[in-house]
Design a protein around this motif. Structure first.
Motif, PDB file in Angstrom:
ATOM      1  N   LEU A  42      77.573 -17.312 -65.835  1.00 22.17           N
ATOM      2  CA  LEU A  42      77.228 -18.729 -65.250  1.00 22.17           C
ATOM      3  C   LEU A  42      75.786 -18.742 -64.532  1.00 22.17           C
ATOM      4  O   LEU A  42      75.187 -20.105 -64.410  1.00 22.17           O
ATOM      5  CB  LEU A  42      78.255 -19.169 -64.384  1.00 22.17           C
ATOM      6  CG  LEU A  42      80.157 -19.489 -64.820  1.00 22.17           C
ATOM      7  CD1 LEU A  42      80.640 -19.034 -64.278  1.00 22.17           C
ATOM      8  CD2 LEU A  42      79.797 -19.716 -65.818  1.00 22.17           C
ATOM      9  N   MET A  43      75.313 -17.887 -64.350  1.00 20.14           N
ATOM     10  CA  MET A  43      73.673 -18.068 -63.219  1.00 20.14           C
ATOM     11  C   MET A  43      72.864 -17.868 -64.142  1.00 20.14           C
ATOM     12  O   MET A  43      72.961 -17.543 -65.140  1.00 20.14           O
ATOM     13  CB  MET A  43      73.627 -16.380 -62.470  1.00 20.14           C
ATOM     14  CG  MET A  43      75.037 -16.436 -61.804  1.00 20.14           C
ATOM     15  SD  MET A  43      75.399 -17.514 -60.279  1.00 20.14           S
ATOM     16  CE  MET A  43      77.410 -17.725 -59.387  1.00 20.14           C
ATOM     17  N   PRO A  44      71.883 -18.740 -63.944  1.00 18.63           N
ATOM     18  CA  PRO A  44      70.409 -17.788 -64.575  1.00 18.63           C
ATOM     19  C   PRO A  44      69.905 -16.822 -64.351  1.00 18.63           C
ATOM     20  O   PRO A  44      70.328 -15.869 -63.771  1.00 18.63           O
ATOM     21  CB  PRO A  44      69.163 -19.559 -63.705  1.00 18.63           C
ATOM     22  CG  PRO A  44      70.207 -19.777 -63.269  1.00 18.63           C
ATOM     23  CD  PRO A  44      71.858 -19.593 -63.033  1.00 18.63           C
ATOM     24  N   THR A  45      69.388 -16.508 -65.446  1.00 21.78           N
ATOM     25  CA  THR A  45      68.331 -15.298 -64.731  1.00 21.78           C
ATOM     26  C   THR A  45      67.379 -15.184 -63.839  1.00 21.78           C
ATOM     27  O   THR A  45      67.370 -16.297 -63.403  1.00 21.78           O
ATOM     28  CB  THR A  45      67.577 -14.934 -66.405  1.00 21.78           C
ATOM     29  OG1 THR A  45      66.614 -15.474 -66.641  1.00 21.78           O
ATOM     30  CG2 THR A  45      68.437 -14.975 -67.314  1.00 21.78           C
ATOM     31  N   TRP A  70      77.889 -19.693 -57.246  1.00 21.97           N
ATOM     32  CA  TRP A  70      76.752 -20.652 -58.658  1.00 21.97           C
ATOM     33  C   TRP A  70      75.550 -21.665 -57.854  1.00 21.97           C
ATOM     34  O   TRP A  70      75.387 -22.341 -56.977  1.00 21.97           O
ATOM     35  CB  TRP A  70      77.784 -21.303 -58.762  1.00 21.97           C
ATOM     36  CG  TRP A  70      76.979 -22.383 -60.170  1.00 21.97           C
ATOM     37  CD1 TRP A  70      77.305 -21.181 -61.304  1.00 21.97           C
ATOM     38  CD2 TRP A  70      77.047 -23.951 -60.299  1.00 21.97           C
ATOM     39  NE1 TRP A  70      76.334 -22.450 -62.364  1.00 21.97           N
ATOM     40  CE2 TRP A  70      76.799 -23.709 -61.589  1.00 21.97           C
ATOM     41  CE3 TRP A  70      77.417 -24.354 -59.565  1.00 21.97           C
ATOM     42  CZ2 TRP A  70      75.939 -24.888 -62.124  1.00 21.97           C
ATOM     43  CZ3 TRP A  70      77.201 -25.930 -60.331  1.00 21.97           C
ATOM     44  CH2 TRP A  70      76.561 -25.922 -61.872  1.00 21.97           C
ATOM     45  N   TRP A  71      74.712 -21.104 -58.781  1.00 16.16           N
ATOM     46  CA  TRP A  71      73.810 -22.256 -59.296  1.00 16.16           C
ATOM     47  C   TRP A  71      72.510 -22.000 -59.959  1.00 16.16           C
ATOM     48  O   TRP A  71      73.470 -21.740 -61.556  1.00 16.16           O
ATOM     49  CB  TRP A  71      72.799 -21.084 -58.114  1.00 16.16           C
ATOM     50  CG  TRP A  71      71.863 -20.884 -58.379  1.00 16.16           C
ATOM     51  CD1 TRP A  71      71.924 -18.802 -58.877  1.00 16.16           C
ATOM     52  CD2 TRP A  71      69.878 -20.655 -58.610  1.00 16.16           C
ATOM     53  NE1 TRP A  71      70.740 -18.333 -59.075  1.00 16.16           N
ATOM     54  CE2 TRP A  71      69.728 -19.005 -59.231  1.00 16.16           C
ATOM     55  CE3 TRP A  71      69.817 -21.242 -58.956  1.00 16.16           C
ATOM     56  CZ2 TRP A  71      68.450 -18.645 -60.130  1.00 16.16           C
ATOM     57  CZ3 TRP A  71      68.613 -20.889 -59.767  1.00 16.16           C
ATOM     58  CH2 TRP A  71      67.540 -19.893 -59.789  1.00 16.16           C
ATOM     59  N   THR A  72      72.641 -22.745 -60.698  1.00 17.89           N
ATOM     60  CA  THR A  72      71.412 -22.820 -61.706  1.00 17.89           C
ATOM     61  C   THR A  72      70.658 -23.915 -61.597  1.00 17.89           C
ATOM     62  O   THR A  72      69.932 -24.473 -60.745  1.00 17.89           O
ATOM     63  CB  THR A  72      72.684 -24.111 -62.679  1.00 17.89           C
ATOM     64  OG1 THR A  72      72.080 -23.773 -64.219  1.00 17.89           O
ATOM     65  CG2 THR A  72      73.138 -25.802 -62.286  1.00 17.89           C
ATOM     66  N   ARG A  74      67.851 -26.440 -64.110  1.00 24.80           N
ATOM     67  CA  ARG A  74      67.763 -27.123 -65.648  1.00 24.80           C
ATOM     68  C   ARG A  74      66.371 -28.250 -65.638  1.00 24.80           C
ATOM     69  O   ARG A  74      66.449 -29.790 -64.874  1.00 24.80           O
ATOM     70  CB  ARG A  74      69.362 -27.871 -65.800  1.00 24.80           C
ATOM     71  CG  ARG A  74      70.139 -27.139 -65.703  1.00 24.80           C
ATOM     72  CD  ARG A  74      70.000 -26.683 -66.490  1.00 24.80           C
ATOM     73  NE  ARG A  74      71.911 -26.118 -66.560  1.00 24.80           N
ATOM     74  CZ  ARG A  74      73.120 -26.343 -67.600  1.00 24.80           C
ATOM     75  NH1 ARG A  74      72.940 -27.919 -67.695  1.00 24.80           N
ATOM     76  NH2 ARG A  74      74.522 -25.911 -67.105  1.00 24.80           N
ATOM     77  N   THR A  99      84.201 -22.489 -59.942  1.00 25.81           N
ATOM     78  CA  THR A  99      82.667 -22.167 -59.849  1.00 25.81           C
ATOM     79  C   THR A  99      82.996 -22.522 -61.160  1.00 25.81           C
ATOM     80  O   THR A  99      81.588 -24.015 -61.283  1.00 25.81           O
ATOM     81  CB  THR A  99      83.086 -21.202 -59.331  1.00 25.81           C
ATOM     82  OG1 THR A  99      82.747 -20.288 -57.908  1.00 25.81           O
ATOM     83  CG2 THR A  99      81.402 -21.286 -60.359  1.00 25.81           C
ATOM     84  N   LYS A 103      80.355 -26.272 -62.839  1.00 31.05           N
ATOM     85  CA  LYS A 103      79.668 -25.743 -63.951  1.00 31.05           C
ATOM     86  C   LYS A 103      80.314 -26.414 -64.868  1.00 31.05           C
ATOM     87  O   LYS A 103      78.794 -27.516 -65.577  1.00 31.05           O
ATOM     88  CB  LYS A 103      79.301 -24.827 -64.412  1.00 31.05           C
ATOM     89  CG  LYS A 103      78.428 -24.159 -65.537  1.00 31.05           C
ATOM     90  CD  LYS A 103      78.193 -23.015 -65.627  1.00 31.05           C
ATOM     91  CE  LYS A 103      77.308 -22.871 -66.826  1.00 31.05           C
ATOM     92  NZ  LYS A 103      77.427 -23.758 -68.430  1.00 31.05           N
ATOM     93  N   CYS A 106      79.249 -30.323 -63.864  1.00 36.10           N
ATOM     94  CA  CYS A 106      77.325 -30.371 -64.171  1.00 36.10           C
ATOM     95  C   CYS A 106      77.438 -31.061 -65.999  1.00 36.10           C
ATOM     96  O   CYS A 106      76.309 -31.197 -66.242  1.00 36.10           O
ATOM     97  CB  CYS A 106      77.472 -29.623 -63.498  1.00 36.10           C
ATOM     98  SG  CYS A 106      75.068 -29.545 -63.444  1.00 36.10           S
ATOM     99  N   ASP A 107      77.611 -29.585 -66.432  1.00 35.60           N
ATOM    100  CA  ASP A 107      77.041 -29.852 -67.853  1.00 35.60           C
ATOM    101  C   ASP A 107      77.717 -31.250 -68.710  1.00 35.60           C
ATOM    102  O   ASP A 107      76.953 -31.859 -69.537  1.00 35.60           O
ATOM    103  CB  ASP A 107      78.025 -28.948 -69.011  1.00 35.60           C
ATOM    104  CG  ASP A 107      77.202 -27.441 -67.689  1.00 35.60           C
ATOM    105  OD1 ASP A 107      76.360 -27.339 -67.529  1.00 35.60           O
ATOM    106  OD2 ASP A 107      77.933 -26.230 -68.692  1.00 35.60           O
TER     107      ASP A 107
END
Length: 204
Positions: A42-45, A70-72, A74, A99, A103, A106-107
């Motif tokens: 679920l996490m960014p690289t 969790w973080w993202t 975009r 979590t 997400k 958010c999506d």
């Protein structure tokens, strides 16, 4: 002989219980490892994202096998850049599930809304967590939306620790207050705006 037999029987029962507990612990550990692996997805690289004049870098180091962090980040179609960071109460699989709910909300919000604002995103996520968490699970969360054309950061906060704004070595807090997600409907997430200059740093 009877005493010896009872002793062996008791020892066998004890060993059986220990083996069962060990098997249950191993199964639980495997479940946590799987949930932890899903959470990592679920996490960014950890690669630095470059978006115009903005650079965003992050790192995720869980304190346990599985939790509610969790973080993202975009890029949005209108040129803005979205950053979301949150933490569900507790640890383990239930926190990881909430979590995933956050997400997903958010999506959906990003896919369905063309002019999304920080407060609006928190309101949508709050409704999803309020319904899914059944008042038992809360999430602190903060949304930042960078507008590179206006050099402005819009921040809305759902009970998360304040971010820091660093300029020329001076550190100030971005004091945006709000209620944790899942606490009530409607939630209160009044946004604030921060002007940015070249070489400014924002830290969550």
């Amino acid at each position: 002989a009877d005493t010896l037999r009872r002793g062996f029987t008791g020892l066998a029962d004890q060993m059986g219980r220990m083996l069962l507990q060990t098997a249950e612990a191993a199964a639980m550990k495997k479940e946590l490892e799987v949930a932890g692996a899903v959470q990592q997805m679920l996490m960014p690289t950890e690669d630095t994202l470059v978006h115009g004049q903005l650079e965003v870098a992050g790192s995720f180091r869980p304190a346990s096998d599985c939790g509610g962090d969790w973080w993202t980040v975009r890029p949005l179609d209108d040129g803005r850049l979205l950053v979301v960071i949150g933490d569900v109460t507790g640890h383990g699989i239930p926190s990881a599930i909430v979590t995933g709910v956050a997400k997903g909300a958010c999506d959906v919000a990003l896919a369905a809304t063309t002019d999304l604002r920080a407060r609006g995103l928190l309101e949508l996520m709050n409704r999803a967590i309020f319904g899914g968490g059944r008042h038992r699970m809360l999430m602190t969360c903060q949304v930042g939306m960078f507008d590179p054309d206006l050099r402005r950061l819009e921040v809305a906060n759902g009970g998360h620790p304040f971010a820091f704004h660093v300029r020329n070595g001076q550190v100030s807090r971005i004091i945006a207050s709000g209620s944790p997600l899942g606490a009530s409907i409607p939630g209160l997430f009044p946004p604030i705006a921060v002007g940015l200059q070249p070489r400014d740093l924002v830290v969550w």
